[in-house]
Scaffold this motif. Structure first.
Motif, PDB file in Angstrom:
ATOM      1  N   ASP A  93       0.930  -1.234   0.111  1.00 18.98           N
ATOM      2  CA  ASP A  93      -0.032   0.118  -0.021  1.00 18.98           C
ATOM      3  C   ASP A  93       0.904   1.339   0.180  1.00 18.98           C
ATOM      4  OD1 ASP A  93      -1.637  -1.963   0.424  1.00 18.98           O
ATOM      5  OD2 ASP A  93      -2.877  -0.840   2.218  1.00 18.98           O
ATOM      6  N   LYS A  95       1.193   4.635   1.684  1.00 18.91           N
ATOM      7  CA  LYS A  95       0.512   5.601   2.743  1.00 18.91           C
ATOM      8  C   LYS A  95       0.018   6.846   2.523  1.00 18.91           C
ATOM      9  CE  LYS A  95       3.821   3.271   5.950  1.00 18.91           C
ATOM     10  NZ  LYS A  95       5.114   3.206   6.370  1.00 18.91           N
ATOM     11  N   ASP A  96       0.388   7.488   1.393  1.00 17.67           N
ATOM     12  CA  ASP A  96      -0.010   8.666   1.174  1.00 17.67           C
ATOM     13  C   ASP A  96      -1.379   8.807   0.341  1.00 17.67           C
ATOM     14  OD1 ASP A  96       2.024  10.052   2.486  1.00 17.67           O
ATOM     15  OD2 ASP A  96       3.276   9.685   0.671  1.00 17.67           O
ATOM     16  N   LYS A  98      -3.180   6.149  -0.207  1.00 20.69           N
ATOM     17  CA  LYS A  98      -3.970   4.761   0.493  1.00 20.69           C
ATOM     18  C   LYS A  98      -4.233   3.984  -0.691  1.00 20.69           C
ATOM     19  CE  LYS A  98      -4.655   7.138   4.410  1.00 20.69           C
ATOM     20  NZ  LYS A  98      -3.204   7.529   4.853  1.00 20.69           N
ATOM     21  N   ASN A 160       6.515   6.305  -0.146  1.00 21.61           N
ATOM     22  CA  ASN A 160       5.983   6.021   1.276  1.00 21.61           C
ATOM     23  C   ASN A 160       5.167   4.738   1.236  1.00 21.61           C
ATOM     24  OD1 ASN A 160       5.482   6.470   3.821  1.00 21.61           O
ATOM     25  ND2 ASN A 160       4.266   8.196   3.700  1.00 21.61           N
ATOM     26  N   THR A 162       4.212   0.604   2.626  1.00 17.45           N
ATOM     27  CA  THR A 162       3.925  -0.284   3.617  1.00 17.45           C
ATOM     28  C   THR A 162       4.905  -1.310   3.313  1.00 17.45           C
ATOM     29  OG1 THR A 162       2.166  -1.285   2.672  1.00 17.45           O
ATOM     30  CG2 THR A 162       1.825   0.390   4.057  1.00 17.45           C
TER      31      THR A 162
END
Ligand code: GAP
Length: 489
Positions: A93, A95-96, A98, A160, A162
């Protein structure tokens, strides 16, 4: 327009919608991602594709029979087949944004960009790194590759990410009235297991002798992490699979035969052979000793349409172990019991549908010195065409509609045919071209006198005068199943 472009693909998708072939599911509620409905013409085309496959497998082979197993199966089936533990995609994923991605697809997209920029050495090295990480189930390795190659999220543009996690693709649901006491069952992710668990039932009741095959057409469900490219990767789709059971030691001979037979089946549709190719698997699944994909050159490049796998005795052996029921066959020719080896042919019906749409859709320039003109035609192989013939009275009066309906009523007993009396004849021809109808039959004033009609051919636009009494034979010669099946024997 070249067929290898985004624009052509967009025109395929919009044509499919505009003429009632494919709609987005639940469109009035803004759709459901990667789920599609087949419309009035799409379901005819899909049925014709199924018939072509079924007849070529079951009708043309004395040693292949068909079944229709249930979508729900005992949950242990999926333990035995390896799907509970191993039917995963690596996901990541951002993170920014989503947004969720398949880690391997992000890397594959990067490889394609390297190739597009002429960086072939970088592309090859990255492909090797990807394969190494995938084969070792090395999720941290996939994450490192993404970081090292500066792969950013296409939406947020950031790195950014996961960690990479495994995501099981099976849809689970509860069977039974009480959710807490009920058993968890799965929507089948492939139709093949319905064949394996019925191997002995069919062999015994059908008195089948090895080698023999079991064919099946049916829905399969996969919770694809990322679904894209229209009906190419769906969450609910249809497969046409055949498991061919043979004596151990003969499997590679049968594998080569089925590999050849299946490509011939695709090519019998008459499209450009240059758009089809084999892709032999370098890295084999642990249960396979040979595997190949038949790929088609879609507008977004060569991609798998069908897989042919030599699956050894893996599946039957697994079911024997988990069910404690013997999955053996007694071979009277060699006086031995054994678990048969299996060659699988597995084709996605929806992907096949897309190959036929991409192959068939053409825009022809008909401009003359006097005027600009063009037409959009679906040049389907006639046997696959949703509508085989359109019957068009020249006018709406003077007994022409009645004469046209007489013809309709005869032909409709064997074929899906359409009656159309609205608009000028030229406009009606174009409407039929756009849905791929191989012939238009025009009823005029002479028809009332001499029982003849004009046939206008879709591809050449040529016209000929024929007797009404000959129409059934003409449609059969042009669009009957024999036109395709005779190329296979
Ligand atoms: N029993 C073997 C098996 O299922 P697979 O390669 O996973 O093998 C076979 O699937 C075929 O099913 C593929 O070649 C493809 O045409 C089709 N298929 C697989 N996943 C699909 C999806 N999400 N949407 C549409 N078709 C799919």
């Amino acid at each position: 327009m070249s067929k290898q472009t985004d624009d052509f693909f967009k025109s395929v998708v919009s044509h499919a919608k505009e003429y009632g072939f494919v709609f987005q599911s639940s469109e009035i509620y803004d759709g459901l991602s990667a789920v599609y409905d087949y419309g009035q013409l799409g379901s005819e085309l899909k049925n014709n594709l199924k018939t072509y496959w079924w007849k070529s497998m079951v009708q043309l082979h004395e040693n292949i029979v068909g079944i229709d197993a249930a979508i729900f199966m005992h949950p242990t089936t999926w333990k035995a087949s390896g799907h509970v533990d191993g039917f995963n995609d690596p996901m990541i994923d951002n993170k920014d944004s989503k947004k969720r991605y398949r880690a391997d697809q992000l890397i594959e997209d990067k490889i394609a960009r390297y190739e597009g920029d002429g960086k072939t050495a970088e592309a090859a090295a990255l492909l090797e790194a990807l394969n190494t990480a995938l084969n070792a189930d090395d999720l941290a390795g996939l994450k490192s590759i993404i970081e090292e190659h500066n792969i950013v999220c296409p939406v947020s543009g950031t790195k950014n990410w996961t960690e990479v996690r495994q995501f099981n693709l099976m849809f689970a649901t509860q069977m039974g009235a009480m959710a807490d006491g009920a058993d968890q069952v799965y929507l089948r992710p492939e139709t093949a297991q319905g064949i394996f668990v019925n191997f002995l039932n069919v062999q015994k009741t059908g008195r089948m002798k090895i080698p023999f095959g079991i064919a099946q057409i049916g829905k399969a469900f996969r919770n694809e992490v990322i679904a894209r490219q229209f009906i190419m990767r769906m969450r609910e789709f249809e497969q046409m699979e055949m498991q061919f059971f043979c004596r151990p030691g003969t499997e590679l001979e049968w594998y080569n035969k089925w590999k050849e037979t299946r490509l011939k089946w695709h090519l019998a549709l008459g499209f450009d052979p240059a758009n089809y190719r084999y892709h032999d698997h370098d890295k084999l699944a642990h249960y396979a000793n040979a595997a190949v994909d038949i790929e088609f050159n879609f507008p977004f490049g060569f991609k798998e349409v069908e897989g042919i796998h030599s699956r050894t005795d893996f599946d039957l052996k697994q079911h024997q172990e988990y069910s404690k029921k013997k999955m053996q066959y007694f071979d009277p020719e060699i006086n031995q019991n054994y678990i048969p080896y299996v060659i699988e042919t597995s084709i996605g019906l929806d992907r096949l549908f897309l190959t036929v749409l991409c192959n068939s859709l053409v825009t022809e320039d008909l401009s003359t010195a006097e005027k600009q003109d063009s037409r959009v035609v679906l040049k389907f192989p006639p046997a696959l065409a949703p509508v085989k013939a359109a019957i068009l009275p020249l006018t709406k009066k003077d007994g022409l509609p009645e004469k046209a309906r007489e013809i309709l009523n005869t032909l409709k007993l064997d074929y899906n045919v359409q009656y159309d009396e609205k608009d000028a004849i030229g406009k009606r021809y174009r409407r039929q071209d756009a849905i791929g109808t191989p012939i238009c039959i025009t009823v005029d004033y002479d028809s009332l006198e001499d029982n003849t009609v004009t046939i206008r051919h879709r591809d050449t636009m040529e016209q000929e005068r024929v007797a009404i009494g000959d129409l059934e034979r003409i449609v059969n010669d042009l669009a009957g199943w024999n036109t395709l099946l005779k190329k296979l024997i």
